[in-house]
Design an enzyme around this catalytic site. Structure first.
Site, PDB file in Angstrom:
ATOM      1  N   SER A   1      47.908  38.025  95.571  1.00  0.00           N
ATOM      2  CA  SER A   1      48.841  37.123  96.263  1.00  0.00           C
ATOM      3  C   SER A   1      48.174  36.207  97.274  1.00  0.00           C
ATOM      4  CB  SER A   1      49.932  37.945  96.953  1.00  0.00           C
ATOM      5  OG  SER A   1      50.720  38.628  95.995  1.00  0.00           O
TER       6      SER A   1
ATOM      7  N   GLU B   1       1.588  55.735  95.664  1.00  0.00           N
ATOM      8  CA  GLU B   1       1.909  54.816  94.583  1.00  0.00           C
ATOM      9  C   GLU B   1       1.235  55.159  93.252  1.00  0.00           C
ATOM     10  OE1 GLU B   1       4.058  51.878  94.629  1.00  0.00           O
ATOM     11  OE2 GLU B   1       4.702  53.212  96.246  1.00  0.00           O
TER      12      GLU B   1
END
Length: 681
Positions: free
Chosen positions: A380, A111
């Site tokens: 539709s 990190e």
């Protein structure tokens, strides 16, 4: 004597001399270039100093932000009482001194390798990340330090704005002034999210390895540290293989940083990783979208009690799992050929209870719930709303309508086939999905009336009120549209889809209890019968033939938006209503995918897999095709269901503080927990 003439300069000649020239001044542009940055830096320094004073006054002791030792654990149960997920928000705090050195080193290596060298901001790290991202043409690396991540975790929201990023930088510098590096690292390890509902390294280790973080090996610590890059993607509960692969990359980073030697790195990479056999019960990938939906609905109870919180839902774990598998397998086998990358599924019980909810192909890849949050054009699939409006105005499935060219202002809609049938029945018009007939019906009734019908069916999305509404140009969510169809399936009752039945604590305190609303049907029985007739024809002889299930009543409607961007099938059997959407997140055109192809196929497979536990509603012999008889049968069934619900609700709700009935709990040799719910009271 006359004075001698004075030939020299006058006595005051020095005072009359021109003044000396002023010193040369720098050009204005150069002065701005030199003084501008100094002024900006001065203002910035004053602002930062003021913020430091403010933060110190508001947060005099940053270490007081340590997470609380315990919190409520949330358990989620299916409709049959079986556990389907667990979200532990336990934030057990473990001091840095109690962790093995390699556990902290693994996090630093992956990190923020320069964590112990920089003052909270790593300028070189930011530049390196920016260069890597520019070369890749995408966001490949992040430049945030551990201190910045802690500042965001402690004080800021997750929104991505320049103002928030600037505040994050200032807070990182402030934290570095107030705390030691060890304190910052300790706070970070105990607050950061490791996926699967685990906050903090101790909770994550308990979750994935069923032991304390103080006992982590190098290989296990690397797996835990690897989760920070993308907790949802690399969590072992979602993908153990990816978690292990990511852990080996972290081991390599630890060696590069000098935290471990080559021999130790090789041993860690070769070590067999054994995860807890219970970790997949709380967080199954197939359940994730539905679990997120449940947690959102019950979010207000997270802090309601420090006791264990139990959420009883309407979800069917078996059907949920099978629906997720069907979506993934179908897209893997057929999606690539037709350029369709995503799909969503919703399955509803007659009362609106959500039995299954699949928000996408892979939760690990994307947590966006397409079944609930995505709004797309239904095409539709919206037409049944138009036809219901026409039926309620007096038409029947056998009414003759004209399929012929029509104009609505400058717009002249055409059928997909490019042909016109002339005079035809309302039933056949819906079955064949004739656009001109739908527009003609809407113009006859009025767009406002059609929109009002949609609202009565429970649809909440904004709807346009022009002629194109008949062809589904207004965007809706899959959950909304499926809920509207459920009214055709259950006798005309509109029930808002829901997933949470009851929320209680383990001690028996009831926090929430859902009661069925007792209201009359929103759709008259004759109209329900007519719609049922026409939607059955749409599957039997129309565009939805691929959804047919031999030996079972199936009714539904296909939908395809313009340019094949979205494809839908929504329909119902005698017990369940389901909706399927297929498309691409970026709205990319698919290769001629229509509602009657991929969506209808997924729908049919999901409904075949459904283990119907509701009493099926079968029409009496001789009523098919007779609207009067069908309407009478539906009305009788509706009365029976109403009586059944009234009897069910006569069961007293446990009083606050009352202990719940306990069921039998069994742990299998593999470690899976099986809970048999208590019998009826």
């Amino acid at each position: 004597m006359r004075p001698e003439p004075h030939w020299g300069p006058p006595p005051d000649w020095q005072s009359q001399a021109p003044p000396p020239a002023p010193p040369a001044r720098l050009p204005l542009r150069l002065r701005v270039l030199l003084l501008g940055p100094l002024a900006v830096l001065s203002v910035a320094a004053i602002a930062v100093g003021a913020l430091f004073i403010y933060y110190t006054a508001v947060f005099p002791d940053p270490l007081s932000m340590r997470p609380k030792a315990t919190g409520p654990v949330i358990r989620i149960l299916g409709h049959d009482g079986t556990p389907i997920a667990e979200r532990g928000v336990s934030r057990a705090y473990i001091p840095l001194d109690m962790l093995p050195t390699h556990a902290a080193n693994a996090v630093v290596a992956t990190e923020d390798r320069r964590f112990f060298e920089h003052p909270g901001l790593d300028v070189w790290g930011m530049l390196r990340a920016a260069v890597a991202n520019l070369r890749a043409g995408r966001l490949l690396q992040g430049g945030s330090t551990i201190t910045q991540q802690l500042a965001k975790n402690l004080f800021l929201s997750s929104e991505r704005t320049f103002a928030r990023k600037a505040e994050e930088l200032v807070l990182a510098l402030w934290l570095e002034l107030r705390l030691s590096k060890r304190d910052i690292l300790e706070l970070y390890l105990n607050r950061v999210y490791f996926g699967g509902g685990a906050h903090g390294i101790e909770a994550a280790t308990q979750r994935y390895f069923a032991k304390s973080a103080r006992d982590l090996t190098v290989a296990e610590a690397a797996v835990i540290a690897g989760l920070l890059k993308a907790p949802s993607r690399y969590a072992p509960s979602a993908s153990p293989v990816q978690a292990i692969a990511r852990g080996r990359l972290v081991v390599a980073k630890m060696q590069e940083a000098g935290f471990i030697g080559p021999a130790e790195a090789a041993a860690a990479s070769a070590q067999e990783i054994r995860f807890s056999p219970l970790m997949r019960v709380p967080d199954q990938a197939e359940m994730a979208y539905a679990v997120d939906f449940v947690l959102d609905a019950a979010a207000r109870f997270d802090e309601a009690d420090r006791d264990e919180i139990i959420i009883e839902t309407t979800l069917d774990p078996v059907l949920q799992r099978r629906a997720g598998e069907i979506v993934e397998r179908t897209l893997a086998e057929e999606g690539g050929k037709v350029d369709a990358s995503q799909a969503a599924v919703v399955v509803l019980a007659p009362d609106g209870g959500i039995r299954a909810l699949v928000g996408g192909r892979s939760y690990a890849d994307s947590q966006f719930n397409r079944a609930v949050r995505a709004h797309r054009q239904p095409g539709s699939a919206f037409k049944p709303v138009v036809y219901l409006t026409a039926v309620e105005r007096g038409l029947t499935p056998d009414s003759i309508v004209e399929d012929a060219p029509i104009k609505a202002g400058r717009w002249s809609p055409k059928n997909d086939s490019g042909r016109y049938l002339g005079a035809t029945t309302l039933r056949n018009a819906l079955a064949q999905s004739l656009n001109t007939v739908a527009v003609r019906l809407l113009l006859d009734a009025g767009a406002d009336k059609v929109a009002a019908t949609a609202r009565r069916l429970g649809m909440k999305s904004p709807l346009r009120t022009d002629a194109s509404l008949a062809l589904g140009t207004s965007e809706v969510s899959l959950l909304d549209l499926t809920g509207a169809y459920a009214a055709f399936a259950n006798g005309g009752f509109v029930n808002e889809p829901y997933a949470v039945r009851r929320v209680r604590t383990s001690s028996g305190k009831v926090l929430f209890q859902r009661f069925d609303a007792k209201s009359g049907p929103a759709i008259p029985a004759r109209s329900v019968a007519a719609m049922d007739d026409m939607l059955e024809a749409a599957v039997a002889t129309g565009t939805g033939r691929r959804a047919a299930i031999p030996g079972r009543k199936v009714a539904g409607k296909t939908g395809t938006s313009q340019d094949f961007r979205d494809a839908w099938f929504v329909g119902y059997t005698s017990g369940l209503t389901a909706g399927v959407w297929v498309g691409n997140d970026d709205g990319r055109t698919m290769n001629r995918v229509v509602g009657g192809s991929l969506p209808a196929g997924i729908w049919q497979r999901v409904m075949r897999a459904a283990d119907e536990k509701e009493r099926p509603f079968r029409l009496p012999v001789g009523t098919t095709g007779d609207p009067e008889a069908v309407a009478a049968a539906i009305e009788t069934r509706a009365k029976e269901d109403l009586i059944a619900r009234m009897l069910a609700e006569d069961t007293p709700v446990p009083a606050a503080g009352a202990a719940p009935a306990s069921g039998a709990t069994t742990v299998t040799p593999s470690g899976r927990i099986i809970v048999t719910p208590p019998g009826p009271h």
